[in-house]
Design an enzyme around this catalytic site. Structure first.
Site, short mmCIF file in Angstrom:
data_model
loop_
_atom_site.label_atom_id
_atom_site.label_comp_id
_atom_site.label_asym_id
_atom_site.label_seq_id
_atom_site.Cartn_x
_atom_site.Cartn_y
_atom_site.Cartn_z
N GLU A 1 36.19 12.37 17.05
CA GLU A 1 37.52 13.47 18.37
C GLU A 1 37.72 15.29 18.76
O GLU A 1 38.40 15.31 16.25
CB GLU A 1 37.86 12.38 19.50
N CYS B 1 40.17 6.94 9.20
CA CYS B 1 41.69 7.11 8.34
C CYS B 1 42.00 6.35 7.65
O CYS B 1 41.94 4.29 8.40
CB CYS B 1 43.00 7.46 9.74
N CYS C 1 48.17 4.34 11.00
CA CYS C 1 49.24 3.82 12.35
C CYS C 1 49.33 2.51 12.75
O CYS C 1 48.44 3.34 13.64
CB CYS C 1 49.24 5.32 12.11
N CYS D 1 47.98 4.31 15.89
CA CYS D 1 46.53 5.59 16.50
C CYS D 1 45.46 4.36 16.07
O CYS D 1 45.45 3.77 15.69
CB CYS D 1 47.86 6.07 15.38
N GLY E 1 42.14 11.34 11.00
CA GLY E 1 41.86 11.54 9.47
C GLY E 1 43.68 12.39 8.75
O GLY E 1 44.45 12.33 10.16
N GLU E 2 43.98 12.22 7.53
CA GLU E 2 44.97 12.71 7.00
C GLU E 2 44.41 13.43 6.36
O GLU E 2 43.86 13.51 4.66
CB GLU E 2 45.83 11.50 6.21
N ASN F 1 53.10 8.36 22.51
CA ASN F 1 52.23 8.02 23.65
C ASN F 1 51.42 6.73 23.89
O ASN F 1 50.19 6.43 22.87
CB ASN F 1 50.82 8.96 23.16
N CYS G 1 45.35 9.63 20.52
CA CYS G 1 44.56 10.64 19.54
C CYS G 1 43.60 9.50 18.33
O CYS G 1 43.94 8.11 18.24
CB CYS G 1 44.56 11.32 18.00
#
Ligand code: SF4
Length: 344
Positions: free
Chosen positions: A91, A111, A115, A118, A158-159, A290, A333
């Protein structure tokens, strides 16, 4: 096969040499890619047909396909879902705020940080994106939206520092005079905190690219809950690196701090955040949580958030308050992609 959108000038010149084409064709090719954002071989008008055919034998001109696009009239934000050549989804988001047009790009498929708030890490980690796939997200969006992009943020899936080399290459293409020629201060890379890479990143970019570090809690226990990488890279290690950057490289730090009701929004939290930020002269970007569908956490009340900020101000720590963009366009995200993968 590689995408042409990952080439720098030196590589493009090397390719022209190997195909026995004049060197100036490299600059012509890069112009079509990074200024016109071509998507078909026929568009490369001043590149001879036989050279285009030779290039097509070895390279994708473009490797991403647009799968879905979501727009919300109330919230001037558009989300794009792209499909990679090997069948994965990623995305990107276009955020329009007055004259400011920001593209938020993804750097990995999934990722590893995972988290819990997320959606990106929920379906696991597949692979790193190439520099070409990162750049193509921006090229596609410029072309589709007819917007002059003013800012780019590496805050999607992603990181970024876990995909260090490809992200550095994408930054080279974005800032080079033969590339997008963007100012480094218009680009922000956001990291969950990978100490061993942060120092190298600031050094190699000479502090020209903005770096934003997700703090989310000044205490290891809560931070590990919010950013599981904190177990691998605890606050002590992260802060030691940030102090070293501040001392040796004289660069300022920005922290992102997502406020979650009852989790990290107490007075004690605010005071401890100030204690971390003050010696670094760091700025705090406060962001209300969010919500995503899988978790019941919520943002604190307006009053509580103002109180948190007032404590930072009292402690002489600079802060800004940011509203989350993209909230009304299918959630947080990674959410759009997660929905698509789940549907499949
Ligand atoms: S917030 Fe960032 S680092 Fe954390 S899982 Fe999502 S994409 Fe990864």
């Amino acid at each position: 096969m590689k995408s042409l959108y990952s080439l720098n000038l030196k590589e493009a010149e090397g390719i022209m040499e190997s195909l026995e084409a004049p060197k100036y064709r490299a600059a012509q090719l890069l112009r079509w890619l990074y200024r016109v954002h071509v998507r078909s071989w026929d568009e490369l008008k001043n590149i001879p047909k036989d050279l285009r055919d030779k290039l097509a034998e070895k390279y994708f001109l473009a490797s991403l396909e647009l799968a879905e696009e979501y727009e919300n009239a109330k919230n001037p934000t558009t989300k794009y879902l792209f499909k990679t050549h090997d069948g994965h989804f990623l995305e990107s988001v276009l955020i329009r705020q007055g004259d400011r047009k920001t593209v938020c790009v993804s750097t990995q498929l999934g990722c590893r940080v995972r988290c819990p708030f997320c959606a990106s890490g929920k379906s696991g980690f597949f692979r790193n994106l190439t520099a070409g796939e990162i750049i193509e997200q921006i090229a596609w969006i410029v072309r589709k939206s007819h917007c002059q992009i003013t800012n780019v943020v590496f805050m999607g899936m992603g990181e970024p520092l876990d995909n260090f080399d490809e992200v550095m290459k994408a930054l080279e293409i974005l800032t080079a005079p033969w590339g997008f020629e963007m100012g480094g201060r218009k680009i922000t890379v956001s990291t969950s905190g990978v100490p061993e890479k942060i120092y190298e990143f600031v050094k190699r970019t000479d502090g020209r690219i903005r770096l934003s570090v997700s703090l989310h809690s000044p205490f290891d226990e809560t931070r590990s809950r919010l950013i599981p990488y904190n177990r691998k890279y605890p606050l002590k290690a992260l802060l030691a690196t940030l102090y070293k950057i501040h001392e040796d490289l004289k660069r300022d730090i920005t922290f992102e701090y997502t406020l979650i009701d009852g989790m990290n929004d107490s007075e004690e939290d605010a005071k401890a955040v100030a204690k971390i930020a003050r010696p670094l002269q760091a700025k705090i970007n406060l962001i209300p949580y969010n919500p995503i569908r899988e978790i019941t956490w919520k943002a604190p009340s307006e009053e509580k958030m103002k109180h948190f900020r007032s404590i930072l101000e009292k402690e002489k720590v600079r802060s800004t308050f940011r509203k989350t963009a993209g909230q009304e366009v299918e959630g947080a995200c990674g959410q759009l992609r997660l929905d698509r993968v789940t549907r499949r």
